[in-house]
Each structure stands twice: as structure tokens, then as C-alpha cells.
Design a protein around this motif. Structure first.
Motif, PDB file in Angstrom:
ATOM      1  N   THR A  97       0.850  -1.185   0.000  1.00  0.00           N
ATOM      2  CA  THR A  97       0.000   0.000   0.000  1.00  0.00           C
ATOM      3  C   THR A  97       0.887   1.237   0.000  1.00  0.00           C
ATOM      4  OG1 THR A  97      -0.126   0.017   2.418  1.00  0.00           O
ATOM      5  CG2 THR A  97      -1.893  -1.122   1.230  1.00  0.00           C
ATOM      6  N   SER A  98       0.320   2.359  -0.390  1.00  0.00           N
ATOM      7  CA  SER A  98       1.052   3.614  -0.412  1.00  0.00           C
ATOM      8  C   SER A  98       0.632   4.480   0.764  1.00  0.00           C
ATOM      9  CB  SER A  98       0.785   4.369  -1.716  1.00  0.00           C
ATOM     10  OG  SER A  98       1.303   5.682  -1.646  1.00  0.00           O
ATOM     11  N   HIS A  99       1.602   5.005   1.499  1.00  0.00           N
ATOM     12  CA  HIS A  99       1.283   5.901   2.607  1.00  0.00           C
ATOM     13  C   HIS A  99       0.789   7.251   2.107  1.00  0.00           C
ATOM     14  CE1 HIS A  99       5.345   7.207   1.504  1.00  0.00           C
ATOM     15  NE2 HIS A  99       5.056   8.360   2.059  1.00  0.00           N
ATOM     16  N   ARG A 100       0.886   7.486   0.799  1.00  0.00           N
ATOM     17  CA  ARG A 100       0.444   8.766   0.248  1.00  0.00           C
ATOM     18  C   ARG A 100      -1.033   8.743  -0.147  1.00  0.00           C
ATOM     19  NH1 ARG A 100       5.114   7.337  -2.567  1.00  0.00           N
ATOM     20  NH2 ARG A 100       6.998   8.237  -1.661  1.00  0.00           N
ATOM     21  N   VAL A 101      -1.666   7.592   0.009  1.00  0.00           N
ATOM     22  CA  VAL A 101      -3.095   7.463  -0.266  1.00  0.00           C
ATOM     23  C   VAL A 101      -3.800   7.198   1.053  1.00  0.00           C
ATOM     24  CG1 VAL A 101      -4.860   6.112  -1.462  1.00  0.00           C
ATOM     25  CG2 VAL A 101      -2.692   6.600  -2.599  1.00  0.00           C
ATOM     26  N   ALA A 102      -4.929   7.838   1.272  1.00  0.00           N
ATOM     27  CA  ALA A 102      -5.636   7.706   2.545  1.00  0.00           C
ATOM     28  C   ALA A 102      -5.876   6.235   2.882  1.00  0.00           C
ATOM     29  CB  ALA A 102      -6.961   8.449   2.477  1.00  0.00           C
ATOM     30  N   PRO A 103      -5.569   5.818   4.102  1.00  0.00           N
ATOM     31  CA  PRO A 103      -5.797   4.421   4.507  1.00  0.00           C
ATOM     32  C   PRO A 103      -7.250   4.021   4.280  1.00  0.00           C
ATOM     33  CG  PRO A 103      -4.522   5.580   6.168  1.00  0.00           C
ATOM     34  CD  PRO A 103      -5.001   6.621   5.195  1.00  0.00           C
ATOM     35  N   GLY A 104      -7.429   2.786   3.871  1.00  0.00           N
ATOM     36  CA  GLY A 104      -8.770   2.283   3.607  1.00  0.00           C
ATOM     37  C   GLY A 104      -9.168   2.373   2.158  1.00  0.00           C
ATOM     38  N   LEU A 105      -8.481   3.210   1.400  1.00  0.00           N
ATOM     39  CA  LEU A 105      -8.798   3.343  -0.022  1.00  0.00           C
ATOM     40  C   LEU A 105      -8.007   2.307  -0.815  1.00  0.00           C
ATOM     41  CD1 LEU A 105      -8.911   7.221  -0.474  1.00  0.00           C
ATOM     42  CD2 LEU A 105     -10.805   5.638  -0.127  1.00  0.00           C
ATOM     43  N   LEU A 106      -8.399   1.062  -0.647  1.00  0.00           N
ATOM     44  CA  LEU A 106      -7.715  -0.036  -1.320  1.00  0.00           C
ATOM     45  C   LEU A 106      -8.424  -0.382  -2.628  1.00  0.00           C
ATOM     46  CD1 LEU A 106      -7.069  -2.376   1.751  1.00  0.00           C
ATOM     47  CD2 LEU A 106      -5.462  -0.809   0.664  1.00  0.00           C
ATOM     48  N   SER A 107      -7.694  -1.008  -3.528  1.00  0.00           N
ATOM     49  CA  SER A 107      -8.275  -1.423  -4.798  1.00  0.00           C
ATOM     50  C   SER A 107      -9.266  -2.569  -4.560  1.00  0.00           C
ATOM     51  CB  SER A 107      -7.174  -1.878  -5.753  1.00  0.00           C
ATOM     52  OG  SER A 107      -6.528  -3.037  -5.243  1.00  0.00           O
ATOM     53  N   TRP A 108     -10.172  -2.738  -5.518  1.00  0.00           N
ATOM     54  CA  TRP A 108     -11.155  -3.818  -5.392  1.00  0.00           C
ATOM     55  C   TRP A 108     -10.484  -5.197  -5.357  1.00  0.00           C
ATOM     56  CZ3 TRP A 108     -15.328  -5.073  -3.339  1.00  0.00           C
ATOM     57  CH2 TRP A 108     -16.090  -6.156  -3.761  1.00  0.00           C
ATOM     58  N   PRO A 109      -9.470  -5.481  -6.206  1.00  0.00           N
ATOM     59  CA  PRO A 109      -8.782  -6.776  -6.084  1.00  0.00           C
ATOM     60  C   PRO A 109      -8.157  -6.992  -4.716  1.00  0.00           C
ATOM     61  CG  PRO A 109      -8.272  -5.776  -8.200  1.00  0.00           C
ATOM     62  CD  PRO A 109      -9.002  -4.742  -7.396  1.00  0.00           C
ATOM     63  N   ALA A 110      -7.670  -5.905  -4.104  1.00  0.00           N
ATOM     64  CA  ALA A 110      -7.084  -6.040  -2.769  1.00  0.00           C
ATOM     65  C   ALA A 110      -8.140  -6.439  -1.754  1.00  0.00           C
ATOM     66  CB  ALA A 110      -6.426  -4.727  -2.354  1.00  0.00           C
ATOM     67  N   TRP A 111      -9.308  -5.775  -1.789  1.00  0.00           N
ATOM     68  CA  TRP A 111     -10.382  -6.128  -0.856  1.00  0.00           C
ATOM     69  C   TRP A 111     -10.875  -7.553  -1.101  1.00  0.00           C
ATOM     70  CZ3 TRP A 111     -11.044  -3.990   3.504  1.00  0.00           C
ATOM     71  CH2 TRP A 111     -10.877  -2.615   3.706  1.00  0.00           C
ATOM     72  N   GLN A 112     -10.999  -7.943  -2.366  1.00  0.00           N
ATOM     73  CA  GLN A 112     -11.423  -9.310  -2.667  1.00  0.00           C
ATOM     74  C   GLN A 112     -10.454 -10.333  -2.098  1.00  0.00           C
ATOM     75  OE1 GLN A 112     -11.833  -8.820  -7.030  1.00  0.00           O
ATOM     76  NE2 GLN A 112     -13.886  -9.683  -6.767  1.00  0.00           N
ATOM     77  N   THR A 113      -9.166 -10.068  -2.281  1.00  0.00           N
ATOM     78  CA  THR A 113      -8.143 -10.998  -1.803  1.00  0.00           C
ATOM     79  C   THR A 113      -8.152 -11.079  -0.276  1.00  0.00           C
ATOM     80  OG1 THR A 113      -6.755 -10.570  -3.735  1.00  0.00           O
ATOM     81  CG2 THR A 113      -5.670 -11.503  -1.801  1.00  0.00           C
ATOM     82  N   LEU A 114      -8.264  -9.944   0.369  1.00  0.00           N
ATOM     83  CA  LEU A 114      -8.288  -9.918   1.833  1.00  0.00           C
ATOM     84  C   LEU A 114      -9.491 -10.670   2.383  1.00  0.00           C
ATOM     85  CD1 LEU A 114      -7.224  -6.195   2.326  1.00  0.00           C
ATOM     86  CD2 LEU A 114      -5.962  -8.174   3.213  1.00  0.00           C
ATOM     87  N   ARG A 115     -10.646 -10.498   1.776  1.00  0.00           N
ATOM     88  CA  ARG A 115     -11.850 -11.159   2.276  1.00  0.00           C
ATOM     89  C   ARG A 115     -11.801 -12.674   2.055  1.00  0.00           C
ATOM     90  NH1 ARG A 115     -15.863  -8.062   3.957  1.00  0.00           N
ATOM     91  NH2 ARG A 115     -15.936  -5.836   3.426  1.00  0.00           N
ATOM     92  N   ALA A 116     -11.147 -13.082   0.968  1.00  0.00           N
ATOM     93  CA  ALA A 116     -11.116 -14.511   0.643  1.00  0.00           C
ATOM     94  C   ALA A 116      -9.964 -15.250   1.319  1.00  0.00           C
ATOM     95  CB  ALA A 116     -11.025 -14.691  -0.876  1.00  0.00           C
TER      96      ALA A 116
END
Length: 321
Positions: A14-33
Motif C-alpha cells: 500500500t502507499s502511505h500517500r493514499v488515505a488508509p482504507g482506499l484499497l483497490s477492489w482486487p485487494a479487498w477481494q483478496t483480503l476477504r477470501a
């Protein structure tokens, strides 16, 4: 997003220059699965948002490459490692050794960017670094606008020289030095007890100005040629400034040749026919500057180019060439 027969091991960056929580959809899918999500940094800025999303994260030390490979391969499971700011060099080195041996059953290894830097993201770093320097550096902490004025001029001259020499590497460096002046002055202004403003205020002012003066881009006006654009710019600027004289806003402290050309340009744009009356070398130079400007030549740039050629001739004469 399912794991292969030997499982899946994902390093999520992740990039510290982007607000936390603003993850890409593939990232959220991977984390949930994922069967298991790990992070060695208990203060990682993404953790509160993952917790809010109901994703459990193990925040102890990340297991070794051997342990994670065995975990994924054993039952074709998916493990996600949320990387820290320093990276996970021990883990990645271990994975490289195991994969390179050719004797190991390996899970699918994937580097998944969860967030990307937006254009201009490094400007946030510059603002942050300048803030730290202003607070912690004995020299920078007491500088004033007046202290820095001379450096602004020096940096602009060095920028012009880099442009004239066609040195791309020097151009990038000198642009950075000029940008530093903007950020430094803005940080000093932020400390003013009476009329403070910040770099965001500075950026906001120029953004608003650019939008106002480009109605052909952001509005309903049309501009088919550079001349049309210039006309829009001058018309909008005149309406904004409401100046009583075309000479207002021309800095008298600029180099004399550039000053002469600017005054001649203002007069010509306003349709004023003002003769150059007077004798002596000063008036001759003024007339030359006005003529150059009328012919579309920047006299300051032309004289600098001639002076550089003259300098080279002097050096050649010194060497006996």
C-alpha cells in the motif's frame, strides 16, 4: 480469486500517500477470501479499516518463508502479508531461495498493489519533509521571506541556465530547487501570527486562477489558436485586476532588458503608440528591446545566447584556438 492446488501467498503493498482504507477492489477481494492475513507492524495505518471491514489480522511477527509456504501448500490455502513501510526483505529473500531451489512445492506467489500513488503524490512527501525541517532545523526554523528572497532569484537563474544548456538531468534538479522555494515560503507563511496561509492556500489560489483564465477548457468559450488563448487570458486578467495603468504589475526589480521588453509589450497590447524619446545608450537599448519584442523575440534570451557565444569565443582565445 481462488488459490491454486498448491495455495496462494500474496504480498499486499500500500502507499502511505493514499488515505488508509482506499484499497483497490482486487485487494479487498483478496483480503476477504484469504484464510490468513498477517502484518508485522501493529501500527500499520490500514489495520483499523480492515478491522472495520471484519477482516482479522495477525499482528505478531510474520512467520518465516518456510512456515508460510508449508501453510499454503498443505491445504491449498491463501495467506496475505500486509507489508510494512520497510518491506519484508527477510521473507522475500527466503521465498526466493525456496523457489530457486527447484525442489520445493511452492504456492502461487503474487505481489499485489493495494493502492497506487496518484500523480503529484511525492508533493505530499515534500510538504511533510519541509514541515519536519522547519520544526527541527536551527537554520531553517528561523528563516524569513526576506532571508530567502535572494535564493529564489539564484534558483531561477540556474533553472534558465539548465534550459538553455538542454541538460535534462539538471533541469529536473533545478525545477526541484525552485519548487522548494515555493514550499519553504509557504511553510514560513504558515507561522505568521497575523495573516497565516499554507501551501494548500497557495495551490488553491493558482488552481482557481488557471480555471478562470482557461474558459475554453473549463467553460463554454472557444479557442482554436494560441492567439485566441492569449486573448482570453488578457481579457480575464484585465477584468480581475481592474488596473488603472497597463504598467501596474510590472516588477521594476527585474533585469533591465526584460523590464524594457515587458513595458513595450504592455504598451503595444494596449494599442498605445509611445515614442522612445531620449538620447544615450540607455535609450538605444530600450529601442532595441522594444523592437525585439515587437518582432516576437525575447531580448533577454537573445542577449543571453549571444553572451554565451561570446564567452565561448573568449575561452577559445585564451586557449589560443
Amino acid at each position: 480469486m481462488n488459490a491454486s492446488a498448491t495455495g496462494r501467498l500474496v504480498l499486499l503493498t500500500t502507499s502511505h500517500r493514499v488515505a488508509p482504507g482506499l484499497l483497490s477492489w482486487p485487494a479487498w477481494q483478496t483480503l476477504r477470501a484469504a484464510d490468513r492475513v498477517l502484518c508485522a507492524d501493529p501500527d500499520h495505518p490500514q489495520l483499523p479499516y480492515l478491522a472495520e471491514a471484519g477482516i482479522a489480522v495477525e499482528t505478531a511477527a510474520v512467520p518465516s518463508a518456510r512456515e508460510l509456504v508449508d501453510y499454503c501448500v498443505a491445504e491449498a490455502r491463501t495467506a496475505v502479508v500486509l507489508t510494512s513501510a520497510e518491506g519484508e526483505s527477510t521473507l522475500t529473500d527466503g521465498l526466493a531461495r525456496l523457489a530457486g531451489s527447484g525442489r520445493e512445492a511452492m504456492p502461487d506467489l503474487e505481489l499485489l498493489p493495494g493502492s497506487y500513488d496518484l500523480p503529484g503524490a511525492r508533493l505530499l512527501d515534500l510538504v511533510q519533509v519541509m514541515d519536519q525541517i522547519r520544526l527541527a532545523c536551527p537554520w531553517s526554523g528561523v528563516r524569513t521571506h526576506e532571508d530567502l528572497a535572494k535564493y529564489g532569484l539564484e534558483e531561477m537563474y540556474e533553472l534558465v541556465e539548465a534550459i538553455e544548456e538542454g541538460d535534462r538531468e539538471a533541469l529536473a534538479e533545478e525545477l526541484g530547487d525552485v519548487l522548494l522555494q515555493v514550499v519553504f515560503h509557504s511553510r514560513i507563511a504558515q507561522d505568521d501570527p497575523d495573516e497565516p496561509f499554507s501551501v494548500d492556500d497557495v495551490a488553491g489560489i493558482i488552481v482557481d486562477k488557471l480555471i478562470r483564465r482557461h474558459p475554453h477548457v473549463f467553460g463554454d468559450e472557444e479557442a482554436a489558436t494560441p492567439e485566441d488563448v492569449r486573448a482570453h487570458w488578457l481579457r480575464t486578467k484585465a477584468a480581475e485586476k481592474q488596473r488603472e495603468s497597463v504598467t501596474e504589475g510590472v516588477p521594476l526589480g527585474q533585469p533591465a532588458l526584460a523590464l524594457a521588453a515587458k513595458l513595450a509589450s504592455r504598451a503595444r497590447t494596449a494599442g498605445l503608440d509611445v515614442p522612445i524619446a531620449g538620447e544615450g545608450i540607455g535609450y538605444e537599448l530600450l529601442a532595441l528591446a522594444a523592437r525585439a519584442q515587437e518582432e516576437g523575440t525575447d531580448p533577454e534570451t537573445a542577449l543571453r545566447a549571444a553572451a554565451r557565444t561570446y564567452r565561448d569565443a573568449i575561452v577559445a582565445a585564451e586557449r589560443g584556438a
